[in-house]
Design an enzyme around this catalytic site. Structure first.
Site, PDB file in Angstrom:
ATOM      1  N   GLY A 118       0.714  -1.472   0.152  1.00 27.41           N
ATOM      2  CA  GLY A 118       0.192   0.196  -0.029  1.00 27.41           C
ATOM      3  C   GLY A 118       0.866   1.360  -0.278  1.00 27.41           C
ATOM      4  CB  THR A 119       3.633   2.318   2.092  1.00 24.08           C
ATOM      5  OG1 THR A 119       3.102   2.101   3.333  1.00 24.08           O
ATOM      6  CG2 THR A 119       4.396   3.241   2.411  1.00 24.08           C
ATOM      7  CG  ASP A 141       2.395 -10.175   5.781  1.00 24.99           C
ATOM      8  OD1 ASP A 141       2.622 -10.758   6.403  1.00 24.99           O
ATOM      9  OD2 ASP A 141       1.760  -9.470   4.891  1.00 24.99           O
ATOM     10  NE  ARG A 185      -2.455  -7.236   4.501  1.00 23.66           N
ATOM     11  CZ  ARG A 185      -3.472  -6.760   5.211  1.00 23.66           C
ATOM     12  NH1 ARG A 185      -4.176  -7.546   5.347  1.00 23.66           N
ATOM     13  NH2 ARG A 185      -2.210  -5.495   5.261  1.00 23.66           N
ATOM     14  NE  ARG A 279      -6.596 -28.355  24.608  1.00 23.08           N
ATOM     15  CZ  ARG A 279      -8.649 -29.187  23.998  1.00 23.08           C
ATOM     16  NH1 ARG A 279      -8.405 -29.982  23.275  1.00 23.08           N
ATOM     17  NH2 ARG A 279      -8.270 -29.906  24.978  1.00 23.08           N
ATOM     18  CG  HIS A 285      -1.044  -7.357  16.052  1.00 19.48           C
ATOM     19  ND1 HIS A 285      -2.469  -8.182  16.574  1.00 19.48           N
ATOM     20  CD2 HIS A 285      -1.296  -6.854  14.884  1.00 19.48           C
ATOM     21  CE1 HIS A 285      -3.350  -7.793  14.770  1.00 19.48           C
ATOM     22  NE2 HIS A 285      -2.190  -7.110  14.439  1.00 19.48           N
ATOM     23  CG  LEU A 286       2.593 -13.329  20.453  1.00 15.70           C
ATOM     24  CD1 LEU A 286       2.164 -14.050  20.753  1.00 15.70           C
ATOM     25  CD2 LEU A 286       3.253 -12.093  21.653  1.00 15.70           C
TER      26      LEU A 286
HETATM   27  O1  F6P Z   1       0.731  -7.068   6.161  1.00 15.43           O
HETATM   28  C1  F6P Z   1       0.882  -7.290   7.951  1.00 15.43           C
HETATM   29  C2  F6P Z   1      -0.059  -8.258   9.002  1.00 15.43           C
HETATM   30  O2  F6P Z   1       0.258  -8.394  10.319  1.00 15.43           O
HETATM   31  C3  F6P Z   1      -0.336  -8.901   7.852  1.00 15.43           C
HETATM   32  O3  F6P Z   1      -0.065 -10.233   7.914  1.00 15.43           O
HETATM   33  C4  F6P Z   1      -1.638  -9.319   8.857  1.00 15.43           C
HETATM   34  O4  F6P Z   1      -2.805  -9.922   8.236  1.00 15.43           O
HETATM   35  C5  F6P Z   1      -2.202  -7.807   8.692  1.00 15.43           C
HETATM   36  O5  F6P Z   1      -0.961  -7.350   8.539  1.00 15.43           O
HETATM   37  C6  F6P Z   1      -2.605  -7.849  10.189  1.00 15.43           C
HETATM   38  O6  F6P Z   1      -3.592  -6.103   9.824  1.00 15.43           O
HETATM   39  P1  F6P Z   1      -3.655  -5.033  11.079  1.00 15.43           P
HETATM   40  O7  F6P Z   1      -2.676  -5.271  11.958  1.00 15.43           O
HETATM   41  O8  F6P Z   1      -5.051  -4.076  10.785  1.00 15.43           O
HETATM   42  O9  F6P Z   1      -4.669  -5.671  11.746  1.00 15.43           O
END
Ligand code: F6P
Length: 361
Positions: A118-119, A141, A185, A279, A285-286
């Site tokens: 995007g950037t 990614d 993603r 499980r 986000h880790l």
């Molecule tokens: O593009 C990096 C990323 O961490 C992807 O792997 C993930 O789908 C997305 O960003 C999560 O985005 P957000 O932090 O907006 O939930």
């Protein structure tokens, strides 16, 4: 010269290392001033959000995750810029118009934009609008075209691999199947590399739509060979053959879609078809947080220095990149038309399948 640096999109380990490299090399090699733009391109809207980048305010940031200049993603839709045409509702100006105006007012010689696809898209648009700009590819990614690697990716793979190592011992103790959903993603690079490094038994990626019966067969066959547990790595963008990606939140006018949930779906199906105890762990986000690995710190530093070198040559409209072990650059227009995804029959998938990992086909 007076150069500006910004970090677009979400955060990623290594952003601070690039900022530091740009400030240090701009000052050491050229005695240029550097301005930090806060919150990505948003900070170049009116009123601008800038901060002088001195040696003092970059002290100690090399090992820090996140970005000291703050990120933009997750903002309210009207504030997120998806393109240079995005209009500011307050003054009805497009991003390109506002950035151009503010670049002139701030007397900036060049912008350096770090970010993902995007950037880079916006950087390309701004370049076409006549703004001197350099791109630096960042994303966990690893899905940006024309560069072998983006910084942040290796750190995310490290985090995911570490999680797989830990999950192995508990899965083995309980004779369980543990499904691990990782980010990435629309690309399966994190899942594939962490899965190979962490000894996964099944890896499901978006590039190879999976057949659940093949996944169950692989798990049952392991069980029959006395391996009563399995580790299944699922990329958040993985999808069943003939099915769709699992979307948590659809995109609207200003936000990108959020993927997630496929781990739980796969877990439920495995439990139903194997009868085993399952499980599910969602790493989330880790994978984006924490300190960059030494490799990412070095790559980030090389990219930052290379961006300053490009500015010195007045070579704008380029993105720095890694080819083999060499830092090069490519025109922004070459990187914005598609994402770099895993070739389904490429060497890394072949390696995975050769060591007995099922990719669900
Ligand atoms: O593009 C990096 C990323 O961490 C992807 O792997 C993930 O789908 C997305 O960003 C999560 O985005 P957000 O932090 O907006 O939930």
């Amino acid at each position: 010269m007076n150069i500006a640096v910004l970090t677009g999109g979400g955060d990623c380990p290594g952003l601070n290392a690039v900022i530091r490299a740009i400030v240090k090399s701009a000052r050491t090699n050229h005695n240029w001033d550097v301005v930090g733009i806060e919150e990505g391109y948003e900070g170049l809207r009116t009123p601008v959000k800038t901060r002088p980048m001195t040696e003092a305010n970059i002290q100690g940031i090399l090992p820090m995750g996140g970005t000291i200049l703050w990120a933009t993603s997750g903002k309210s839709p009207d504030k997120v810029q998806k393109s240079v045409e995005a209009v500011n509702p307050e003054n009805k100006k497009s991003l390109a118009e506002e950035v151009k105006e503010n670049v002139r007012k701030l007397d900036l010689s060049c912008l350096v934009a770090m970010g993902g696809d995007g950037t880079m898209n916006i950087a390309h648009g701004l370049h076409k609008a006549g703004i001197p700009i350099i791109g630096i590819p960042k994303t966990i990614d690893n899905d940006i075209l024309s560069t072998d690697l983006t910084f942040g990716f290796q750190t995310a793979v490290n985090t995911a691999t570490d999680a797989l190592d830990k999950l192995h011992t508990t899965a083995a103790s309980h004779h369980r199947v543990i499904v691990v959903e990782v980010m990435g993603r629309y690309a399966g690079w994190i899942a594939l590399e962490a899965g190979i490094a962490g000894g996964a038994d099944v890896i499901l990626i978006p590039e190879i739509p999976f057949q659940i019966d093949k996944v169950c067969k692989a798990i049952i066959s392991r069980y029959d060979r006395g391996r009563r547990f399995s580790i299944v790595v699922v990329a958040e963008g993985a999808l069943p053959a003939g099915g769709e990606m699992s979307v948590l939140k659809h995109s609207d006018s200003g936000t990108v879609e959020r993927l997630g949930g496929i781990g739980n779906k796969v877990g439920e199906e495995i439990a139903a078809c194997t009868g085993m105890d399952v499980r599910v762990t969602v790493l989330g986000h880790l994978q984006r947080g924490g300190s960059p690995t030494p490799y990412d710190r070095i790559l980030a530093t090389r990219f930052g220095v290379a961006a300053v070198d490009l500015i010195a040559q007045l070579k704008f409209g380029e993105m720095v990149c890694l080819k083999g072990n060499e830092i090069q650059s490519v025109p922004l227009e070459d990187v914005v038309h598609a994402l770099k995804v895993v070739p389904p029959d490429g060497p890394l998938v072949r390696v995975a399948e050769s060591v007995g990992i099922s990719v669900g086909r």
